[in-house]
Enzyme design. Sequence first.
Site, short mmCIF file in Angstrom:
data_model
loop_
_atom_site.label_atom_id
_atom_site.label_comp_id
_atom_site.label_asym_id
_atom_site.label_seq_id
_atom_site.Cartn_x
_atom_site.Cartn_y
_atom_site.Cartn_z
N TYR A 121 87.12 72.24 28.19
CA TYR A 121 85.97 72.64 27.37
C TYR A 121 85.67 71.68 26.23
O TYR A 121 84.52 71.36 25.99
CB TYR A 121 86.19 74.05 26.80
CG TYR A 121 86.07 75.12 27.86
CD1 TYR A 121 84.82 75.61 28.22
CD2 TYR A 121 87.18 75.60 28.53
CE1 TYR A 121 84.68 76.58 29.21
CE2 TYR A 121 87.05 76.56 29.52
CZ TYR A 121 85.80 77.04 29.86
OH TYR A 121 85.67 77.98 30.84
N ARG A 149 84.83 81.21 42.40
CA ARG A 149 86.18 81.48 41.91
C ARG A 149 86.15 82.79 41.12
O ARG A 149 85.43 82.90 40.12
CB ARG A 149 86.65 80.33 41.01
CG ARG A 149 87.96 80.62 40.33
CD ARG A 149 88.48 79.42 39.49
NE ARG A 149 89.70 79.82 38.81
CZ ARG A 149 89.86 79.82 37.49
NH1 ARG A 149 88.91 79.41 36.68
NH2 ARG A 149 90.99 80.23 36.96
N HIS A 182 94.50 86.58 36.02
CA HIS A 182 93.67 86.03 34.95
C HIS A 182 93.78 86.98 33.73
O HIS A 182 92.82 87.67 33.38
CB HIS A 182 92.22 85.89 35.43
CG HIS A 182 91.37 84.96 34.61
ND1 HIS A 182 90.73 83.86 35.13
CD2 HIS A 182 91.06 84.97 33.30
CE1 HIS A 182 90.05 83.24 34.18
NE2 HIS A 182 90.23 83.90 33.05
N ASN A 193 96.03 81.81 35.67
CA ASN A 193 95.02 81.09 34.91
C ASN A 193 95.54 80.78 33.51
O ASN A 193 95.97 81.69 32.79
CB ASN A 193 93.75 81.93 34.79
CG ASN A 193 92.66 81.20 34.02
OD1 ASN A 193 92.16 80.19 34.49
ND2 ASN A 193 92.34 81.68 32.84
N GLU A 194 95.49 79.53 33.12
CA GLU A 194 95.74 79.11 31.74
C GLU A 194 97.01 79.70 31.12
O GLU A 194 96.93 80.54 30.22
CB GLU A 194 94.54 79.43 30.85
CG GLU A 194 93.28 78.73 31.29
CD GLU A 194 92.07 79.10 30.42
OE1 GLU A 194 92.22 79.93 29.50
OE2 GLU A 194 91.00 78.54 30.65
N HIS A 226 90.98 99.67 23.46
CA HIS A 226 90.83 101.08 23.11
C HIS A 226 91.54 101.39 21.80
O HIS A 226 91.02 102.12 20.96
CB HIS A 226 91.37 101.97 24.24
CG HIS A 226 90.48 101.96 25.44
ND1 HIS A 226 90.92 102.25 26.71
CD2 HIS A 226 89.17 101.68 25.56
CE1 HIS A 226 89.91 102.15 27.56
NE2 HIS A 226 88.83 101.80 26.89
N GLN A 259 86.64 90.39 32.78
CA GLN A 259 85.44 89.95 32.08
C GLN A 259 84.14 90.39 32.75
O GLN A 259 83.09 90.40 32.11
CB GLN A 259 85.46 88.42 31.92
CG GLN A 259 86.60 87.97 31.02
CD GLN A 259 86.69 86.46 30.92
OE1 GLN A 259 87.36 85.83 31.73
NE2 GLN A 259 86.02 85.87 29.95
N GLU A 266 87.23 75.03 35.61
CA GLU A 266 86.32 75.60 34.60
C GLU A 266 85.81 74.47 33.73
O GLU A 266 86.56 73.54 33.38
CB GLU A 266 87.03 76.61 33.68
CG GLU A 266 87.32 77.93 34.31
CD GLU A 266 87.95 78.94 33.33
OE1 GLU A 266 87.72 78.83 32.11
OE2 GLU A 266 88.68 79.82 33.82
N ASN A 279 90.99 73.24 33.61
CA ASN A 279 89.90 73.86 32.84
C ASN A 279 89.67 73.01 31.59
O ASN A 279 90.60 72.82 30.80
CB ASN A 279 90.27 75.28 32.38
CG ASN A 279 90.37 76.25 33.54
OD1 ASN A 279 90.16 75.89 34.69
ND2 ASN A 279 90.69 77.50 33.23
#
Length: 500
Positions: free
Chosen positions: A327, A96, A141, A185-186, A58, A38, A397, A325
Site C-alpha cells: 500500500y 480473492r 483473514h 492474510n498478513e 459488540h 469485511q 492487494e 500486499n
Amino acid sequence: MYYYGVVVFSVLFGVSWSDKLLTFPPGFKFGASTSAYQIEGGWNASDKGESIFDRLYHERPDASMDHSNGEIACDSYHQWRRDIDMIAEMGLHVYRFSISWPRLLPTGFNNYISEAGKNYYNNLIDGLLARNIEPLITIFHFDLPQSIQDLGGWANPLIADWFTDYARVVYTLFGDRVKMWITLNEPMAICDGGYGDFLAPKIVDPDVGLYLCSKNVVLAHAKAWRVYDEEFKPKYHGKVSMTNLFFWYEPVSDEDKETTDLMLEYCEGRFSHPIYSKEGGWPKKLQKLITEQGYEQGYWRPRMPEFTEEEIKFIRGTYDFYALNHYTTNLVKKAKPGEKVGAWPFDGQPIIGANFQKGNGWKTAAPSWFYIYPEGLRHQLNWIRENYGDITIFITENGYAGGSTGLRDQERIDSMRDNLEQTWLAIYEDGIDIRGYITWSLMDNFEWIGGYSVKYGLYEVDFNSTERTRTPRESALYYERVVKTGSVFVHSDEDKHIEL
Ligand SMILES: *[C@@H]1O[C@H](CO)[C@@H](O)[C@H](O)[C@H]1NC(C)=O
Ligand SMILES: *[C@@H]1O[C@H](CO)[C@@H](O)[C@H](O)[C@H]1NC(C)=O
C-alpha cells in the site's frame, strides 16, 4: 473513448506509441480482493459461530472510528450473486475472497461442519467458475472463532494444529475447484494488530503476546502448506502460500540505512525469512535486537521464541509463490539516543528506534499515514528477489484509500495506473516473475479501525440501502479497460489524467 481507441489500435496493430503503452505478459491475471468479515454480514445467520470481531465490536463500539461494525457490512452473505456480476462486468480473471472460520466451523473445531456455511461458499465458488472467474481463497483473514480465542488464540502453540485441521476441511470441501490458496492474510497485521491496539482481540501485549503470535502464525502456515502438499496437491495440483503485508521503507539518508534494513526485517523478514530464505529461521539481526532488548527489560527467555532446528527445516520452503500486499512507503529516520519515537505502525517503531516521514512532494491518500509513492512497489519487488531469489510473485492487494463518497475517483485511477506501471517495469526492466495483480478492493467495505469512512472500492456501496446497492466508480470502468486490453497507457507528459 479516444483513449480506448488508441489502446485498441495500438494493441491490434502493434504501433509503437511514444506515450508508452505498457502491455502485460500473456496469461497475466487481473483480479480484485475482499475478506469475509469485511463484506459478508450475516454475523449470526443460521448456525455461524461468534468471531473475535463480533465480540470486539459488540463490547467496544469505539474500536472502529465511526463506531460501526461488520454485522451487515456489504451483506454479501445474501448479495453474493451481485458480487459475481460485478467481477464479471469488469472481466476480472481472479476473485480473492476469504472463508469465515466460525461460519464453516461454528465451534472452531472439526467436530461439526455448518451445512449453511458450506453451501454459501460452494454457491460462491460455483457461481464464479460458471462465469469463468478463478476463485483464490484466503483461508484465514483475521476473523478467528471466539472459542479459539478463549483458549489463547494465536498465543497458544496448539493453534497451529487447530488451524491446520480447519484448513484440511477447506481443502477437502473446495479443493476440487480451487487451485490458488492463501493460508493466512498478513501475519504482521494478525500479530502487531491483535496484540497492539488495532485489531481483535486487542490484547495490548507488544512485549510477549506479539512474538508468541509471530512464531505460531508461521508454524500454522507451514503445517497447513504441508498438509496440502502431501494430501491434496497430488490430485488437485493447486498452489498455496501466505500473504505478507509490506509497508515499504527507504532511508532518509545514508546514516539511516541500517535502521531501514531492520525495519524491513521487522515487517517483511519476520514472516518471510523463515519460509523463503535458504537458511530459514528468524532474520538474525532482528532476532538479536529483540532478544537483547528483552534481557535488558528483565525477561529470562528470548521474547521472540526461538525455532528448533526441526522447526526451521519444517518451515523452510513451504511456499508455491510469493504473495504481496503493498500500500504505502515511509522514509525512515534513525532516532537519536533519547529522542522520542513515534507510535507503531504509522509514525515510527520504538523497538527499532525508527521514526517515519513522508518524502518530498509525495501526496497522501485519505488516511494521513497513506503516502503515495508508487516506485516503492517496484523497489520492494526487487528487495524480495534480492533476498529470496527468483520466486513467482502475485500482488494480492494494492489499492487506494479514499475518504469522500462519490463515483468520480481519479485519484484511485491514478494510483492503479502508477502501480501497474511500476509492476510492468519490474517485469520487463528488472526481469521479475510477476504473474498477477489483485486490487483491494472490489467494493467499499468495513475497513476495521476505519469503519465505513475509509473507502477502497472500485464499486461504491450504499450502506444505507437494505440491498447495499453497488455502483461502479470510474475506476471500475478504467480497470475493465485495463483487463480487456491487458495494458495500461501511461502519458509521458505531466498531465496523466484520463478522459473517461
Ligand atoms: C441477529 O443479530 C441481529 C442484530 O444484528 C438481531 O436483530 C437478530 O435478532 C439476531 N438474530 C438471531 C437469530 O439471533
Ligand atoms: C447514510 O445515513 C446517514 C445518517 O443516517 C448519513 O449521515 C449518511 O450521509 C448517509 N449516507 C449516504 C451514502 O447516503
